[in-house]
Each structure stands twice: as C-alpha cells, then as structure tokens.
Write a protein that holds these residues in place. Structure first.
Motif, mmCIF file in Angstrom:
data_model
loop_
_atom_site.group_PDB
_atom_site.id
_atom_site.type_symbol
_atom_site.label_atom_id
_atom_site.label_comp_id
_atom_site.label_asym_id
_atom_site.label_seq_id
_atom_site.Cartn_x
_atom_site.Cartn_y
_atom_site.Cartn_z
ATOM 1 N N LEU A 25 0.821 -1.221 0.000
ATOM 2 C CA LEU A 25 0.000 0.000 0.000
ATOM 3 C C LEU A 25 0.850 1.263 0.000
ATOM 4 O O LEU A 25 0.356 2.338 -0.341
ATOM 5 N N LYS A 26 2.136 1.148 0.327
ATOM 6 C CA LYS A 26 3.008 2.323 0.370
ATOM 7 C C LYS A 26 3.500 2.722 -1.019
ATOM 8 O O LYS A 26 3.922 3.863 -1.214
ATOM 9 N N TYR A 27 3.469 1.755 -1.967
ATOM 10 C CA TYR A 27 4.075 2.012 -3.267
ATOM 11 C C TYR A 27 3.066 1.720 -4.376
ATOM 12 O O TYR A 27 2.100 0.976 -4.196
ATOM 13 N N GLU A 28 3.331 2.313 -5.517
ATOM 14 C CA GLU A 28 2.493 2.104 -6.699
ATOM 15 C C GLU A 28 3.061 0.937 -7.512
ATOM 16 O O GLU A 28 4.260 0.897 -7.808
ATOM 17 N N GLY A 29 2.210 -0.019 -7.849
ATOM 18 C CA GLY A 29 2.617 -1.123 -8.712
ATOM 19 C C GLY A 29 3.294 -2.279 -8.009
ATOM 20 O O GLY A 29 3.804 -3.177 -8.678
#
Length: 606
Positions: free
Chosen positions: A530-534
């Motif tokens: 959830l902290k990063y995209e992709g």
C-alpha cells in the motif's frame, strides 16, 4: 433265224445284266463304306473323349506331383531346422556339462586347499602371509594404480570423423603479429594446416520470408607467417572454438534449444538428426562440454546480472527442490519485472541469497518461509496469495467435513425409521440392509461438531473476504489508485480489529487459530504494497519463473553434476532475462561466442 435272234438277245442282254449287277454291288459297297465310316467316327469320338480324360488325369497327376514336391521341400527344411536345433541343444548341453565338470573340479580343489589350510595353525598362516608381502592377494598390485583418463596408447581414435563432402572453402590469413604488434603485410605466408567445420547457416531473403536452416561443411585453410622481428610463427586468431569441428553458430543453436525447451540431451540429438538427416551426429557429452567451455565468458555476465538485480526497487524470491546426485539441493530464484536470477545451493537457509540481498534497499516479496525472517533490515511484503490459498483450503476442509456429518445423520434417521417400520410391518424376504443407528452421545457429538464448523466457516469466510479485497478494486486493492487506497497503518488497524473480533467470538478450529497467529506475527509485512504504486501483494512472479524448471525436473527426475547445473543456471538466467525484456537470446549467444565484451545493461535497454 431264231437262233441268231436268241444269240443277239443274249449278246446284248449280258452287258445290261452285268451293268445292273455292278450297280447293285456298288450301292451295296457304298452302304458298307458309310456304315464303316459312321463306326470309325464313333470310335474316333470315343478316342477323343478318352484322350481328354487322360489329359485331365495327367494334369491332376502333375498337380499332385507339385504338391508332393512342395511337401517334400518343406519336410527337408523342417528336418534341417530340427537338425540345427538339435546341434544347438547338444552344444548347450555339452557346455553345461563342461561347466559343471569344471565347477566340480574347482570345488574339489578348493576343498583340498581348505583341508590343508585347516591343518595349519594361526601362527603358521600369519607367517606365510607376511612372507608373501603384497602379492598374497590375487587382486593386489605391486605398483601404484594408474589414474590416466581415456583409452590406452595405441588404441584407435574415437573422435568425430572428417566429413567427405565439402560445401565451401575459406582461407584464414594473419595481418599483424600479436607479440610484437608490427604489421605483416607483404610477408610471405605458408600453408599451416586445414580443418573442416560443420556450421549452421540461416537464410531469409526478407522479413516476410520464412527462415531456412542448413548445415554446411566449411574447409578452413589456415595460413601462417613468420614475424621478421621476433622470428616466430604467427597464426590467425580463430575464436573460442579454434580446435572444435562444430561451428559457433551450430553450438549456439543447440545450446539455445536446451535452454528454451528444457528437453533431455537425447531428445535434442534425435530432433537434430530428424531435421538435418542421419549423416549429422552429435553426443550428449559434447553438448555438456560446450556449457563448460564458455564458463569464463558467461561468469562476467552473471556478475553483471547480480549487480542489476541488487539495484532493483522490487524483488521476488522463492525456492524449490533440486535433486542432485541422490542429495537434496535447492534452487533459488530472485527476480523482478526486468531480471531473473537462478542460484543453486546445498542449503535452504537464508545464507544462500544473503550475498544477493546485501545492500538491497527495495522491497522483498516472499512467502511465509521462516528463512526470510533473517533479513530484518530489508523491507518485506509477504505473499497474500499463499495466505488466501491456505484460508480457502481450510474452508473446503470444513465444508467436506460437514457433508460427511450430514450423511451420517441421514443414515441414522433412516435406520431409526426402518426399525419403527419393521416392528409394524411383516418381515420381507431377502437380507435386509445393515443400518445400525448411532447412540445418543454420537448424535450429540456430530450435531455439536456441525454447529462448531458452521461458526468456524462464518469466521473464515469473513477473513477470506478481507484478504480477497486486496486483489479487487477496493480500498485495499493493489491496482487501485494510491490516493484512493487505505494507508498501511489503516489496513493493519482493520486487520487487528477483525482478529480481535474473531477472538472475542471464540475460535474453535485449530487451523484458524494458526492463521490468526500468522496474521499477528507478520502484521507489519502484509500491507507494505500500500506504500508504493505497482507493488503486487503476491509472489506469483517467482512462481511463474520457477515453473519451467519444475517441468524439466519432472522430465529428468534428477541431476548429477553441480558444475554442469551451475553453468546451465547461468544460461537459464540470461535466457529468462532476455525473455522478460523482449530481447533475442540467440543474438546474445552470438555476441558471447564472438568474444566481444558485452555490457548487459546496454544490451537489454537497446
């Protein structure tokens, strides 16, 4: 007068009388001749019929004679075959008889020897053995054992035969001395030697045309020159396989087939002979030696790949069994969207990938294997796909258990009803079904277990719904826009609330308790995505990269040489890396075999 008339009448009537008599005889003779001709014709027809009968009988006799000749020939062959079988059986019997005779003689000799040995004391036997030295055993050697490999000296060679048909000739010239560095232009050259190389040629007139493969025997005529400065003979450079009879293009093709398909060497050799004809032959040890020959060249590329993997922002890691010569080894895969790295190890511990993850600053995605807990300094994301599959497996287990309970209760009700009906109704003929009713305690236990399973199923379904939301377009979905998702801390808080609520309701199922403890243990590593995209919440990327090797492991059953496996995994890492980047692996192999220095990063990015 009267007499004369009478005489004239007599003279004139006698011829008439003779004529009449002649005519009657003639008619009579004709009738006789006709009757005789008719008799002759009848006899002739009878003779013809008898002749035809005789001819038919003659043909029958000839047929019978041919049949008898065939039977006679068959009998002769059978007699000869029986004689041969008899000779073979007699030879076998004589051989057995001789062998038994030899065994009897050996046994008698052995008994006589043992009889004489039993008469000796232990001290006498020891003294006799010491006196003989190293020659007291029949298999002992006075000199050291030879460890020389290969055939004895003087044996005929076993190499690949030189092809008779030559398709092309090519001369190799030298233009510069690689010792002194001076130019050899104008220096007289001499014939050194020639050799024939079987090379693979690819033909394609344009991009829309089909690719055609063909083998050609190329005769290489090597010319040498004598350096005027260092006074030494200089030969032209011939690349990595200067003494090989197989060209680099064909070597690249065969090795590529092995890496791409994972087929056994024997199957690849059979395919090559099918495609190029029976005149082309190659052996499995030859292909294995090719993997070893280029080890120095590809090790540099493997080190470059390791450095590229360390710089990635996201890594998947997984392991699987690697049966090696009867021992349990392990194959590790470290991969991301652009790179794939395979590592073999004798251990399943974290030390196998410790060097790769040293200095890694990205996110590590793995399953719940405890070896990954050693990497405390690395930010981790645990595979929610594994967790979800364990939850679904538990749901299926409880549902099947409830089905079995329902069937037992139905049979119990059926048996109770049958007992009541049998008391009121008359007995029927035949053997009745054995339906024994359950006891009250058994019925109560089953009903209680069914209620507990329904409660556990309700709890597990709620837990499944929570984690299934991570793979859907929800506030927990990893494909949802980051601005619309929950934060890592909010997701962890929701999980804590769900676990606390389930515990307040009371957890009965032991497997559900294990899942809740796992959620509590890895709470900080479940929602890193959830902290990063992709960043995916599962480790399916590593599972997919391992699947081709697992298929090959099923085909091969096991592996023998760690050295060969090490080289194979290096090539497999480069192949899978080229595949995920959409690059031609054959082109990379051609660059490797040409001896050029390769920057892997620039090759993949071009």
């Amino acid at each position: 007068m009267g007499l004369w008339r009478l005489f004239s009448i007599l003279v004139g009537g006698i011829p008439v009388l003779w004529h009449c008599m002649f005519r009657q005889k003639k008619k009579k003779y004709k009738r006789v001749i006709k009757s005789q001709e008719a008799q002759l014709k009848a006899k002739d027809s009878e003779l013809q019929e008898k002749d035809s009968e005789l001819q038919e009988k003659d043909s029958e006799l000839q047929e019978k004679d041919s049949e008898l000749q065939e039977k006679d020939y068959a009998f002769k062959n059978e007699i000869e075959q029986l004689k041969k079988e008899k000779d073979i059986l007699e030879a076998k019997y004589l051989k057995k008889f001789k062998s038994t005779d030899v065994k009897k003689k050996n046994l008698a000799r052995y008994r006589r020897k043992m009889k004489t040995l039993r008469k000796k004391t232990i001290a006498e036997e020891a003294e006799e053995i010491v006196g003989k030295g190293s020659s007291w055993l029949p298999h002992s050697r006075e000199g050291p054992k030879s460890h020389q490999m290969g055939k004895p000296k003087g044996s005929p060679g076993g190499g690949r035969k030189r092809p008779e048909k030559i398709h092309e000739e090519k001369e190799l010239h030298i233009h510069k001395c690689y010792r002194c560095g001076i130019s050899l232009e104008g220096v007289k050259e001499y014939f050194a030697y020639d050799r024939v190389v079987t090379e693979l040629f690819r033909y394609q007139e344009d991009e829309k045309d089909y690719l055609t493969l063909r083998l050609k025997n190329v005769k290489l005529i090597v010319k040498r020159k004598k350096c005027p400065k260092c006074k030494k003979w200089v030969y032209p450079e011939q690349g990595l396989l200067k003494n090989n009879r197989i060209g680099l293009s064909l070597v690249s093709f065969v090795m590529s087939r092995r890496i791409r398909t994972g087929l056994p060497y024997e199957v690849i050799i059979d395919e090559l002979s099918t495609h190029f004809g029976s005149n082309f032959s190659i052996t499995a040890p030859t292909i294995i030696e090719w993997f070893k020959d280029f080890s120095d060249v590809i090790e540099g590329l493997y080190e470059q790949l390791e450095e590229l993997v360390k710089k990635s922002a996201l890594l998947h890691v997984d392991e699987t069994g690697l049966p090696m010569n009867g021992e349990n080894w392990w194959l590790w895969v470290v991969c991301c969207a652009n790179f794939v790295l395979f590592i073999q190890s004798t251990s399943r511990g974290h030390e196998s990938v410790k060097d790769i993850l040293e200095g890694f600053e990205g996110t590590l995605i793995s399953d719940f294997f405890t070896a990954y807990d050693k990497f405390e300094d690395v930010e981790q994301q645990k595979c929610l796909g594994h967790l979800l599959s364990d939850i679904i497996e538990l749901i299926v287990k409880l549902e099947k258990e409830n089905e079995r309970i329902e069937k037992k209760l139905e049979k119990h009700e059926e048996s109770v009803k049958k007992e009541e009906d049998s008391e009121a109704a008359p007995k029927k003929r035949g053997r009745p079904k054995k339906l024994e009713p359950l006891t009250e305690s058994q019925v109560e236990t089953l009903q209680t277990r069914r209620v507990q399973n329904f409660k556990s199923l309700n709890q597990i379904v709620r837990l499944r719904s929570f984690f299934r939301a991570t793979f859907r377009h929800t506030v927990l979905g990893w494909k949802t826009d980051k601005s619309k998702r929950l934060t890592k801390e909010e997701a962890e808080e929701k999980l804590r609330e769900l676990v606390l609520k389930l515990r307040e309701e009371g957890v009965i199922e032991a497997d559900l308790e294990k899942l809740l403890k796992r959620c509590e243990k890895y709470e900080k590593k479940l929602f890193t995505y959830l902290k990063y995209e992709g960043v995916p919440p599962d480790n399916n990327e590593a599972e997919r990269e391992l699947r081709p090797f697992v298929v090959q492991r099923k085909r091969s059953g096991g592996f023998k040489s760690p050295e060969v496996m090490r080289h194979y995994l290096v090539y497999l890492s480069l192949y899978m890396t080229c595949k995920v980047n959409g690059k031609d692996f054959d082109k990379l192999l051609d660059l490797i075999f040409s001896g050029q220095e390769i920057d892997l990063s620039s090759f993949l990015s071009c």
